[in-house]
Design an enzyme around this catalytic site. Structure first.
Site: not given
Length: 613
Positions: A471, A516
């Site tokens: 991430d 995402e």
């Protein structure tokens, strides 16, 4: 006038005598006195509210309390003027200005309301009030700006809200979590209809004026807001209006070939696609392709991103001949860049070590799965957002032993460090690792705290458990689609072995919207290149599930070039899939949160790359 009897009349047939007789009656005398006193009181009151600031403000407050803001507005203006005349400071007048601004909104005097809100918000009083109350006042100011046609000022306010919202702005659906960040995100979300009504979906650059520097700053803010609204089906028209206006401003001031102009294409194009404006999306992608062709060269494989976007649009339009020609051009670029035998290398190692393993609600990991080759990201010069010693700041080494190069150089963390370095140079943004490896139990605890809110997946469904997912933070919050860094990752990540795991419109996770833009997963350089060249657009999990088929066709030179049919997705699983000997257990114990999901399908590779712990 005299009557026949000699009585003098005083009008309407009433004689003086009868009038005096009537007045002499108690009830009539009382009513007359009351009427006279009422008239005197009204006259005195009107004089007072026009000459006494306190009385005018009191009348204003009473009408506001009675839900009569339009009638209150004139009294509020009068009170404001008189209090200034009496010597009241602008600081002392701030609360009155804030209240009066609301009354002027009700009176549809939006420009005046905006001016009053701005004056009130610039005071020490406003800086001292509760942050939520101040945010509400700023929101009212932004709405007044839009109603007054001052859209650029509203854009600036909502862009600041978006920045203050932080990670809350990354969620597909904003919940009433009670945090101030959620409040800011909710206020931006609620303004979608106002922007949609004020801006045409094809752009309204004529509504913005000023020096070039100011216009470009506004375009940047519109790009951020547009990317936020693009994540929501109900925000598509707002997104289209903002993004297309920003695109046209940048195109006029910077030119079609500037990277900031191209960057909006990656957000606006999909919005047009969802709205059915396929011709408009096509033109955007064509312009972006030609811009990148000039910048990178005609034979650069980085052009593949825009070619694939065009292929998808042509296919949706039924223009299969043109889609076929572009697919062949794309294959030619990859053949020239990476060689005719670019996928002939035996990649069984990736199957054994799970580097290319799909993970989702359909491909669930066992709770005891854990990689054996975790290393600290900071040891490879990867900037980290948390304490570098914790597990979450670790990644798998996942070294490529087939190249003959040192293990350290041909590994996941080394390549991520190179990708971050490249994108930091291109974007001038701060980039860091937000989250790497997460064990099953860590994922369970995070999901229990966050729930199904779009940023934490249920345990067993997270690629972070593989140790292969990263991430990415940009400027201290999760990467957004409007960031320069996102464009850089989209164009270049595949050359370093990374793909976007959760693209727009995916259904891999139980949440309503699992897009995402910050979540990038390592699959190895060859696999990432194959996905860019021949994989189905925005279907990474389907591609990984059918990877043996794609590899077999690539190694034999039989990659399907027809965009109409993808035989690897349509046909049965290949022999490697059928030969999978292990299936992850779907743990139904009390440790697993109660989530809705479909039954897990058999993985296309064994889980021998993991060891229980």
């Amino acid at each position: 006038m005299l009557t026949a009897s000699g009585a003098k009349t005083i009008g309407y047939g009433v004689t003086r005598g009868s009038f005096l007789t009537t007045l002499a009656q108690p009830q009539a005398m009382f009513a007359g006195c009351f009427l006279l006193l009422s008239l005197l009181f009204i006259a005195a009151f009107n004089v007072q509210v026009r000459t006494d600031a306190h009385a005018a403000e009191k009348r204003f407050d009473a009408l506001i309390a009675a839900d009569a803001p339009r009638r209150a507005a004139s009294h509020g203006e009068r009170a404001l003027k008189m209090r200034r005349t009496d010597g009241a400071s602008e600081e002392a007048l701030a609360p009155l200005k804030a209240s009066l601004a609301g009354a002027q909104v009700a009176s549809r005097r939006y420009a005046r309301a905006a001016s009053l809100y701005e004056q009130a918000l610039s005071s020490k009083w406003a800086r001292a009030i509760d942050e939520r109350k101040r945010a509400g006042m700023e929101n009212d100011l932004a709405r007044a700006h839009i109603a007054a046609g001052q859209i650029d000022k509203a854009v600036e306010i909502y862009a600041q809200f978006l920045n203050s919202a932080g990670d809350e702005a990354a969620r597909g659906e904003i919940e009433a979590s009670g945090t101030i960040e959620a409040v800011y995100a909710q206020q931006v979300d609620a303004a979608a209809d106002l922007f949609a009504e004020s801006l045409k979906p094809t752009g309204s650059p004529d509504k913005f004026s000023g020096p070039a520097e100011i216009l470009l700053a506004t375009a940047g803010q519109m790009g951020e807001l547009g990317a936020f609204y693009a994540m929501r089906d109900e925000g598509l028209y707002a997104a289209a209006g903002l993004l297309s206006s920003a695109y046209q401003i940048r195109r006029q001031l910077l030119g079609a070939d500037h990277q900031d102009t191209v960057r909006i294409t990656l957000v606006l194009g999909p919005v047009y696609g969802q709205m059915g404006r396929l011709r408009a999306a096509e033109q955007l992608y064509l312009d972006a392709f030609h811009a990148q062709e000039k910048s990178k060269g005609a034979n650069n494989p980085d052009l593949s991103l825009y070619i694939k976007l065009l292929v998808d649009i042509y296919q949706q339009q039924g223009r299969q001949t043109e889609a076929q020609a572009l697919a062949e051009h794309l294959q030619g670029l990859f053949r020239d860049a990476f060689g005719a035998q670019r996928y002939a290398i035996n990649r069984d190692r990736d199957r054994r070590t799970d580097v290319d393993r799909p993970v989702s609600q359909y491909f669930v990991l066992d709770k005891d799965y854990a990689p054996r080759d975790l290393v600290r990201a900071s040891d490879f010069s990867i900037p980290v957002s948390k304490d570098y010693t914790i597990d979450e700041m670790k990644l798998r080494l996942a070294s490529d032993l087939t190249t003959g190069s040192p293990v350290r150089e041909d590994s996941l963390p080394a390549r991520l460090a190179q990708l971050i370095s490249l994108c930091r140079s291109e974007s001038r943004e701060r980039i860091s690792l937000r989250s790497g490896y997460r064990a099953w139990r860590t994922q369970r605890d995070l999901f229990s705290r966050n729930g199904d809110r779009g940023t934490v997946t249920p345990p067993g469904m997270s690629e972070h458990q593989l140790g292969l997912a990263a991430d990415i933070d940009v400027n201290g919050r999760l990467m957004r689609r409007s960031d320069r860094t996102y464009q850089c990752f989209e164009e270049n990540a595949y050359q370093f072995g990374f793909i976007l795991s959760y693209p727009p419109g995916n259904n891999y996770l139980p949440g309503e919207d699992s897009f995402e833009p910050w979540h990038w997963r390592y699959v190895g350089v060859k696999t990432a290149q194959l996905y860019r060249e021949a994989g189905p657009i925005n279907k990474p999990q389907e591609f990984l599930a059918a990877l043996p088929c794609y590899r077999e066709k690539a190694a034999s030179g039989g990659l399907a070039l027809s965009p109409e049919r993808d035989l690897c997705l349509e046909g049965p699983p290949g022999p490697t899939v059928a030969a999978a000997t292990s299936e992850p257990s779907v743990d139904t114990s009390d440790d697993l949160p109660n989530v809705t999901r479909k039954a897990a399908r058999k993985l296309n590779n064994p889980a021998s790359g993991a060891t229980p712990r």
